[in-house]
Design a protein around this motif. Structure first.
Motif, short mmCIF file in Angstrom:
data_model
loop_
_atom_site.label_atom_id
_atom_site.label_comp_id
_atom_site.label_asym_id
_atom_site.label_seq_id
_atom_site.Cartn_x
_atom_site.Cartn_y
_atom_site.Cartn_z
N GLN A 182 0.87 -1.19 0.00
CA GLN A 182 0.00 0.00 0.00
C GLN A 182 0.89 1.23 0.00
O GLN A 182 2.07 1.14 0.33
N GLY A 230 1.71 4.89 7.63
CA GLY A 230 2.21 4.82 8.99
C GLY A 230 3.63 5.35 9.13
O GLY A 230 4.23 5.80 8.14
N PHE A 290 7.63 1.06 11.70
CA PHE A 290 7.78 -0.16 10.92
C PHE A 290 8.63 -1.17 11.66
O PHE A 290 9.52 -0.81 12.42
N SER A 329 8.47 -12.38 9.93
CA SER A 329 7.54 -11.88 10.96
C SER A 329 7.20 -12.96 11.97
O SER A 329 6.51 -12.69 12.96
N THR A 358 0.69 -11.19 12.63
CA THR A 358 -0.05 -10.47 11.59
C THR A 358 -0.26 -8.99 11.94
O THR A 358 -0.90 -8.25 11.19
N THR A 359 0.23 -8.53 13.06
CA THR A 359 0.00 -7.13 13.43
C THR A 359 1.09 -6.22 12.92
O THR A 359 0.99 -5.00 13.01
N HIS A 404 3.87 -4.15 10.57
CA HIS A 404 3.93 -3.39 9.32
C HIS A 404 5.38 -3.32 8.89
O HIS A 404 6.26 -3.17 9.70
N TYR A 405 5.59 -3.42 7.59
CA TYR A 405 6.96 -3.31 7.09
C TYR A 405 7.03 -2.16 6.11
O TYR A 405 6.07 -1.86 5.39
N GLU A 425 4.23 0.69 2.03
CA GLU A 425 4.26 -0.10 3.24
C GLU A 425 3.47 -1.38 3.06
O GLU A 425 2.59 -1.47 2.21
N ASN A 451 1.26 -4.30 5.02
CA ASN A 451 0.49 -4.73 6.15
C ASN A 451 0.46 -6.23 6.18
O ASN A 451 0.06 -6.85 5.21
N ARG A 491 -1.59 -8.08 7.53
CA ARG A 491 -2.97 -8.51 7.33
C ARG A 491 -3.30 -8.65 5.84
O ARG A 491 -3.90 -9.62 5.41
N ASP A 492 -2.87 -7.63 5.04
CA ASP A 492 -3.10 -7.68 3.60
C ASP A 492 -2.42 -8.90 3.00
O ASP A 492 -2.94 -9.57 2.11
#
Lengths: 342, 345
Positions: free
Chosen positions: B283, B287, B290, B307, B311-312, B314-315, B326, B328, B330-331
């Protein structure tokens, strides 16, 4: 009164048939019957053959007229055929006579080493070469060296010509389905025609004193396998490899010499092996029409009931056959080896 | 993209049978493949193929057996004559070439690698590799030098005097590739080149091809029935079914947005984490915090490993060190679930 009289009457063909003349040619059976004082009594229901029909209706030809007709036709065509065939086939006579002279005039102590050397280079096999040497020596020991060389020289010439003519024909056949369809029946005919039958028309065409007479008979008989197997060999070449050759832009000549012929070589060699064997078979029969060699002795054995002469010559032929077969087979397997080294 | 395509196919049709032109009319009128076979005894090989293949890219044509992919690749060098359509190579219509022109193009502009290797069994490895140069009539020294260079390059140094039958399948196909490379053409056609090899060797060969491609930038047309292989190699993926193109485009795009149930079925079985890359699920940056940086070309599998399944996180996504977006987690997890096929109940 013949059996089929009624038939021709029913169809109202009596006029066309004409009057039965008393001096009509008679069959042998009629003559015999007449001489024994009996009237020939017909079978109850004879086969409607030309002879039987002709008894009732003289306009119908007899069977002997058919054979007579073939003979006359052949004789009529002979001058024209001879004019064309004679010059074309003349070199064959020269080659056969030349080879016979060469094989005969080369002294044995030169000829034998040459033959042994040839078998060594063809087969690269020690047992085969030694076998060849022993066989030739054996033949010489019973004074069959000269006749064996005559046979060998005829085979040499006829096989070479068969290969020179047969391989190009085989290549052409493999390239054209239409040509293949028209040539295969001829090959079938050549292969199934009884070997003696070859000789009959040839004797009419050429003089028995000419060597090409038996040369042609042998070549016609022996050329079949080399044609067939060249055609087959090229058709069997892996389609993927042909496709690769096309994909890299080979011309059809490059493809033929660089891919198809080398890959078909084992099959072509098998054909040549068969051709050699068949010309050996024919050279014996061709002794009937003055082909020199071991066949003459076999013939003498049959004609004069000289059992020993016939058998020794026969064994000589077997020895030659085994020599030729082993050498050509060894050469064939050597070709196979370079193809598929594992 | 405004590049002119290296090879482009325009309205290509192929119908196998005695009277293909008449059958073509029926097909253009909308007759299906099965009906054509039943009613007219003609086989529909390809219908209305429009594909552009860019220079320096690997175009993979994928389909099941019978989908016409091998027929398609043989049209490019006209090993099979098309029924209708245009085949443009550098803007030149291959169909209009004379026999000599066609041979010229096969010798100097397109080389081919075959599924069954199709090496000359009676020639050594070196002679096989030099085949294209020999066909062109180059002198022996050049042939030798070029062949040796490419044999070394594909890892077959020392085998030049062996015969193909003495080599394993994988090595034979290396010879096949060396043969194509020696031809020094900018287009390489690879017809199921790795399909006959066992899986480990196949992976090796795929890596070899990618490595060579990094260096040589050929225009490669690669045929395969294996989706994993297709996704690994493809810059541009064309999916064929029953002789027609069902979907073509960038492979990740096809994976994420399959155009029809056939392709959905196809893509539902593969390991998406290994095939999908960060680029496809990232995306724009919103944010600020990271867990770390990831490269845009990393695949999702490596990220899951990093990771440890959290799942929480962000990179930050970087390309050549610059932040571009970035990611996610989750995505990422969502992208791993294939869109359910509408045909499945």
């Amino acid at each position: 009164m013949a059996f089929y009289d009624g038939l021709f009457k029913t169809f109202g063909m009596s006029n066309w048939c004409g009057e039965k003349s008393s001096d009509a040619p008679m069959s042998m059976a009629d003559l015999l019957a007449k001489s024994s004082g009996k009237e020939a009594e017909g079978e109850f229901f004879p086969f409607p053959s030309l002879d039987n029909l002709s008894e009732s209706c003289s306009s119908i030809i007899q069977s002997r007229d058919v054979t007579k007709g073939i003979e006359n036709g052949f004789l009529a065509a002979k001058p024209a055929l001879k004019n064309v065939l004679d010059p074309i086939t003349q070199p064959l006579s020269w080659m056969l006579d030349g080879a016979l002279w060469l094989f005969a005039s080369t002294p044995w102590f030169i000829m034998v080493p040459i033959l042994v050397a040839i078998s060594w280079f063809a087969s690269k096999s020690k047992p085969v070469t030694i076998f060849v040497l022993i066989s030739i020596m054996l033949l010489g020991l019973v004074d069959h060296y000269d006749v064996a060389m005559q046979t060998l020289s005829i085979i040499f010439v006829c096989t070479s010509i068969s290969v020179m003519l047969g391989v190009p024909v085989g290549i052409a056949m493999s390239k054209s389905d239409r040509l293949q369809r028209s040539v295969v029946p001829i090959l079938d005919l050549l292969q199934t025609l009884p070997t003696f039958v070859y000789l009959i028309p040839l004797i009419f065409l050429f003089s028995v004193t000419e060597s090409k007479l038996y040369g042609i008979a042998i070549i016609l008989y022996a050329i079949v396998p080399v044609i067939r197997l060249t055609d087959l060999g090229i058709r069997l070449v892996d389609k993927d490899v042909i496709e690769a050759a096309n994909a890299f832009g080979m011309t059809s000549r490059q493809r033929l010499t660089g891919v198809e012929l080398p890959l078909a070589l084992p099959n072509i060699m098998a054909g040549i092996n068969q051709t050699i064997m068949m010309s050996l078979a024919m050279v014996v029969i061709a002794s009937l029409v003055s082909a020199p060699g071991l066949g003459v002795n076999v013939l003498r054995g049959i004609r004069n009931l000289e059992l020993g002469v016939g058998i020794v010559a026969g064994i000589g032929i077997v020895l030659l056959a085994v020599i030729l077969d082993r050498v050509s087979k060894a050469a064939l397997s050597r070709v196979d080896m370079t193809h598929m080294k594992h | 993209m405004t590049k002119t395509p290296k090879v482009s196919l325009r309205g290509l049709y192929k119908i196998f049978g005695a009277d293909d032109q008449a059958a073509l009319e029926h097909v253009k009128a909308g007759l299906s493949k099965d009906d054509l076979l039943a009613q007219h005894k003609h086989v529909l090989g390809l219908q209305d193929i429009n594909v552009d293949m860019q220079a320096g890219e690997i175009t993979v044509v994928m389909g099941l057996s019978g989908s016409g992919k091998s027929t398609l690749i043989r049209h490019l060098n006209r090993l099979i004559e098309p029924t209708a359509g245009e085949i443009l190579v550098d803007g030149e219509d291959v169909r209009k070439l004379s026999e000599d022109g066609l041979r010229e193009i096969r010798q100097t502009r397109m080389s081919m690698v075959f599924q069954k290797f199709a090496l000359l069994p009676h020639r050594t490895v070196k002679q096989n590799a030099a085949m294209s140069l020999k066909v062109r009539g180059m002198d022996e020294a050049t042939q030798d030098a070029e062949a040796m260079k490419w044999l070394e390059r594909v890892g077959l140094g020392g085998y030049e005097n062996h015969y193909p039958a003495q080599l394993s399948g994988g090595m034979q196909q290396r010879v096949g590739i060396a043969r194509a490379l020696t031809a020094n053409t900018d287009i390489m056609l690879m017809d199921e080149a790795f399909s006959a090899l066992d899986p480990l060797i196949r992976t090796d060969m795929q890596n070899l091809l990618l490595e060579l491609q990094d260096e040589l930038h050929k225009s490669i047309v690669f045929i395969t029935h294996d989706l994993d292989e297709a996704l690994k190699l493809a810059d541009h993926l064309v999916i064929l079914k029953d002789g027609a193109v069902v979907q073509q485009g960038e492979p990740q795009g096809i994976l994420l947005n399959p155009a029809d149930p056939y392709i959905e079925d196809f893509v539902s079985d593969i390991n998406r984490a290994r095939v999908l890359r960060v680029q496809s699920v990232m995306q724009p940056i919103t944010g600020t915090e990271f867990a770390g940086d990831v490269d845009i070309r990393d695949n999702l599998e490596s990220l899951i490993g990093r990771s440890e399944g959290d799942t929480t996180l962000h990179y930050r996504v970087t390309e050549n060190g610059e932040p571009v977006g970035e990611l996610n987690m989750r995505d990422l997890v969502k992208a791993l679930v294939p869109r359910l096929s509408s045909t499945k109940s």
